[in-house]
Design an enzyme around this catalytic site. Structure first.
Site, PDB file in Angstrom:
ATOM      1  N   GLY A 206      24.538   3.200 -25.190  1.00 44.61           N
ATOM      2  CA  GLY A 206      24.173   3.850 -23.936  1.00 44.61           C
ATOM      3  C   GLY A 206      25.218   3.760 -22.844  1.00 44.61           C
ATOM      4  O   GLY A 206      25.156   4.505 -21.869  1.00 44.61           O
ATOM      5  N   TRP A 257      17.506   0.860 -28.460  1.00 45.99           N
ATOM      6  CA  TRP A 257      18.244  -0.275 -29.041  1.00 45.99           C
ATOM      7  C   TRP A 257      17.392  -1.518 -29.223  1.00 45.99           C
ATOM      8  O   TRP A 257      17.914  -2.599 -29.488  1.00 45.99           O
ATOM      9  CB  TRP A 257      19.512  -0.561 -28.261  1.00 45.99           C
ATOM     10  CG  TRP A 257      19.432  -0.763 -26.786  1.00 45.99           C
ATOM     11  CD1 TRP A 257      19.468   0.204 -25.826  1.00 45.99           C
ATOM     12  CD2 TRP A 257      19.350  -2.006 -26.083  1.00 45.99           C
ATOM     13  NE1 TRP A 257      19.409  -0.355 -24.581  1.00 45.99           N
ATOM     14  CE2 TRP A 257      19.346  -1.724 -24.700  1.00 45.99           C
ATOM     15  CE3 TRP A 257      19.304  -3.340 -26.478  1.00 45.99           C
ATOM     16  CZ2 TRP A 257      19.273  -2.710 -23.724  1.00 45.99           C
ATOM     17  CZ3 TRP A 257      19.237  -4.335 -25.503  1.00 45.99           C
ATOM     18  CH2 TRP A 257      19.210  -4.010 -24.156  1.00 45.99           C
ATOM     19  N   ASP A 318      20.986   0.975 -13.993  1.00 51.85           N
ATOM     20  CA  ASP A 318      21.062   0.504 -15.390  1.00 51.85           C
ATOM     21  C   ASP A 318      19.771  -0.195 -15.823  1.00 51.85           C
ATOM     22  O   ASP A 318      19.796  -1.192 -16.541  1.00 51.85           O
ATOM     23  CB  ASP A 318      22.268  -0.435 -15.587  1.00 51.85           C
ATOM     24  CG  ASP A 318      22.583  -0.686 -17.059  1.00 51.85           C
ATOM     25  OD1 ASP A 318      22.068   0.050 -17.912  1.00 51.85           O
ATOM     26  OD2 ASP A 318      23.341  -1.632 -17.339  1.00 51.85           O
TER      27      ASP A 318
END
Lengths: 566, 155
Positions: A206, A257, A318
């Site tokens: 990512g 993930w 993030d």
């Protein structure tokens, strides 16, 4: 005179020189989907990543309990270390969640390692080593979070984005499929999940501007069954949340993930998706950016998205929403609990994604706020080029990937919490395939940070808090012995009273914890096992411990064999 | 002092003693040696010869290039007057061979790539003295593993 060469023969497996090699009993032969569905009826085993499909990380074992936990100690230690030069030699970490099937442990390491161990002694039975390119793109260290087992096979992903099936008795490879493009910056770190006759895996990458996806492969043949992209193409549902012009969607992120959970009644996989890319420069991707930072319900048979709940629309901090989706029931409703990097605890109806409640679970949140009805208002974010902005929580989140647990006995969630901020300065850059695509310079605080394990009920009410001077960066484990196990970055492995948070036992493991402990029993003796090996994305979640020693030990704890309390 | 061409680089390595034992540094700076492409047979298997010359404590070639992922057969010659060994990357497990003085051996590797891998002689500090080499795998991942998106710019 010509002297004949000495015949050195042919190179052999390095493992043949380990003094430890053999064949595991065929314990995985009869591990089926049906057994995994009912995994907690086999408390001696830990058959799937979270211990069960519900993601609770709860064990019914109670031999080790609040009364006797002070008497446990190391039963065995397994160590591998490293030799030669490996990718991310300074950032590898031991992040796995060990599985156990009838006395045999299956665990993955960094750099493509998979081991089968005798779960009673820690003796290595076999090893598999996937050759890992030195130059692969790894945003967050050379790590792997675990394996899956079924039908005689052990499944693992490799750092260079393969999914492999190994013979569970010998460790020999049966099939091998590539499901990511290392030239695009993709990699793989996830523990696979077995669902029906499929092995489900997601992609990493990512921070490199890829397009996140979830894939299913046939257990037996390795044939690809479906792929679910988490960023829609133009014209697909959700594409209206991306700029109509340009290719922001093609680099949009939303990687899966971390392992999802599964409810056989809804037939839905519950997947958390990663951050949008570029992480901190939102101006190049106006809109909510679906399905980044979302809880996504995916039909297990078709791979189609059925519903979603986006935790951080248009993320510029993030704040991946990859964290586990814990399935539980309350008030007659089928619910899902999710502790997000953005610092909020979300409970949603898992049949349809309807919001039930939202509560902050960390003390310091100033990036913005989310109201009880789910309205998101950003407050502090990297907006102007070159202007530093400090915000809480930092990009590793109030809780990173390391897992919470839920005890159906106490009806409490136990959460490892990181209370640390960061400064991001927007720095726009062009996208180039395989080059990090953050859109900012980022520095996480190395002072004024703290951590705790908190217990919350389903309404978001905090029932107790165990405080630590450092952020808590390892998964916790809850047991029917009334215990919560939690490792610290400074190496202590702790047992807390699940009802009060009182510290009952502690052991210094010699390296920081950034993994998922599990528990099992062999011949009537309960063990708690924890991988120990500090590293990974420490500059993101705890740069104040970047200089701490690495390790690579797997430690199993148990009561003394002759303990009168057993 | 910087270099501007391959010729300049070779000359500067030599001038500074970086390409030999005990001249510039104590050992030889790794991968300052030769580069060679593996040859591909009709069945797709690739092959190459690898040598350790007397007193060089370095691999020749220092960089092996495979045109694509697959099987690589290496014939190894230790022409040195000392004993070394080799540890190669390979899917399944790493491959190890002991190489006494004036010996010849073989290794069969499987590498999927793309990317590059290190190999070395893990005895004493052969690795630091210069017996660390690279195997580069060229090519791309299979088409089915590539992202469904338009071609993207690369560096």
């Amino acid at each position: 005179m010509t002297v004949e060469y000495v015949d050195a023969g042919e190179a052999i497996d390095q493992g043949d020189l380990s003094g430890k090699h053999g064949t595991a009993p065929p314990v995985v032969e009869n591990v089926t989907y049906e057994r995994i569905l009912d995994a907690r009826s086999e408390p001696q085993n830990w058959l799937t990543y979270y211990g069960a499909y519900n993601g609770q990380r709860f064990s019914p074992l109670d031999q080790i309990n609040t009364e006797n936990v002070k008497g446990i100690g190391p039963a065995w230690i397994f160590q591998s270390g490293t030799s030669g030069m490996i990718a991310g030699a300074s950032t590898y970490a031991f992040e796995a969640s060990p599985l156990v099937v009838d006395g045999v442990m299956f665990v993955s390491g960094w750099d493509g390692w998979v081991w089968a161990l005798d779960a009673k002694t820690g003796t290595e039975i076999w090893r598999y080593k996937h050759a890992t390119p030195f130059d692969i793109s790894l945003c967050c260290g050379n790590v792997n979070r675990g394996v899956a087992v079924a039908k005689g096979k052990v499944f693992s992903v490799t750092p260079n984005a393969h999914v492999i099936a190994l013979d569970a008795t010998t460790g020999k490879k049966i099939w091998d499929k590539t499901y990511g493009d290392v030239r695009a910056g993709e990699s793989a770190t996830v523990a696979p999940l077995i669902v029906k006759n499929m092995v489900v895996v997601g992609s990493s990458g990512g921070e490199f501007g890829v397009r996140g996806h979830l894939d299913a492969f046939d257990l037996d043949s390795g044939e690809h069954v479906w792929r679910c992209y988490m960023v829609p193409k133009p014209g697909e549902p959700g594409s209206e949340t991306w700029p109509a012009d340009g290719q922001a969607w093609a680099r949009g992120g939303a990687n899966c993930w971390l392992t999802g959970t599964f409810d056989p009644e809804t037939n839905l996989l519950y997947i958390g998706t990663g951050n949008p890319a570029p992480d901190f420069d939102g101006e190049v991707r106006e809109g909510d950016n679906l399905y980044t930072d979302s809880i996504v319900a995916v039909d297990a048979d078709s791979g189609q998205i059925r519903w979603h709940y986006q935790c951080t629309p248009h993320d510029v901090w993030d704040y991946d929403s990859i964290a586990e989706c814990i399935l539980f029931e309350s008030g007659g409703r089928k619910l899902l609990g999710h502790f997000d990097k953005n610092g909020y605890f979300f409970v949603v109806d898992r049949t349809n994604g309807e919001l039930v409640q939202i509560t902050p679970f960390v003390d310091r949140i100033d990036w913005g706020n989310i109201t009880r009805d789910g309205k998101v208002t950003p407050a502090r974010y990297p907006d102007k080029e070159g202007e530093p902005v400090h915000f809480y929580p930092g990009p590793a989140g109030a809780k990173e990937w390391t897992h919470a647990a839920y005890s159906p006995e106490t009806e409490l969630f136990y959460v490892p919490i990181q209370d640390v901020g960061a400064t991001a300065t927007r720095r726009r850059r062009e996208f180039k395939e395989s080059i990090p695509y953050w859109g900012a310079g980022v520095q996480v605080d190395i002072e004024d940070m703290t951590g705790y394990v908190s217990a919350f009920d389903a309404n978001g009410e905090e029932k107790w808090r165990w405080r630590n001077n450092l952020p808590m960066c390892a998964s916790v484990l809850a047991t029917a012995g009334g215990l919560v196990f939690a490792g610290t970055p400074s190496g202590e492995f702790n047992a807390l009273d699940a009802r009060t948070g009182e510290l009952l036992w502690q052991f210094q493991c010699g390296s920081g914890h950034h993994s998922s402990p599990t528990t099992y029993s062999v011949d009537g003796r309960q063990y708690v096992v924890v991988p120990v090996g500090w590293g990974g994305w420490a500059e993101g979640f705890l740069p104040g411990m970047l200089g701490a020693g690495h390790g690579s030990a797997l430690i199993a704890f148990a009561l003394p064999e002759e303990s009168p309390t057993r | 002092m910087t270099t501007s061409s391959a010729q300049d680089r070779a000359e500067l390595l030599h001038k500074l003693g970086l390409d030999a034992q005990n001249k510039g540094p104590i050992g030889r700076v790794i991968t300052t040696g030769n580069i060679e492409q593996a040859k591909e047979r009709e069945d797709g298997t690739m092959q190459i010869r690898l040598r350790i010359h007397p007193d060089e404590i370095a691999w020749d070639p220092a960089v092996i290039v495979m045109p694509h992922g697959g099987d690589l057969e290496i014939e190894i010659f230790n022409d040195d007057l000392n004993t070394h060994c080799a540890l190669f990357p390979s899917n399944g497990d790493r491959k190890f061979i002991w190489l006494v003085n004036h010996s010849r051996g073989r290794a069969r590797l499987n590498l999927d790539g793309p990317g590059y891998y290190w190999f070395s002689s893990p005895t004493g500090n052969d690795e630091g003295r210069g017996l660390t080499g690279a195997i580069v795998v060229l090519g791309d991942v299979p088409p089915e593993a590539r992202l469904d998106r338009p071609e993207q710019p690369r560096p």
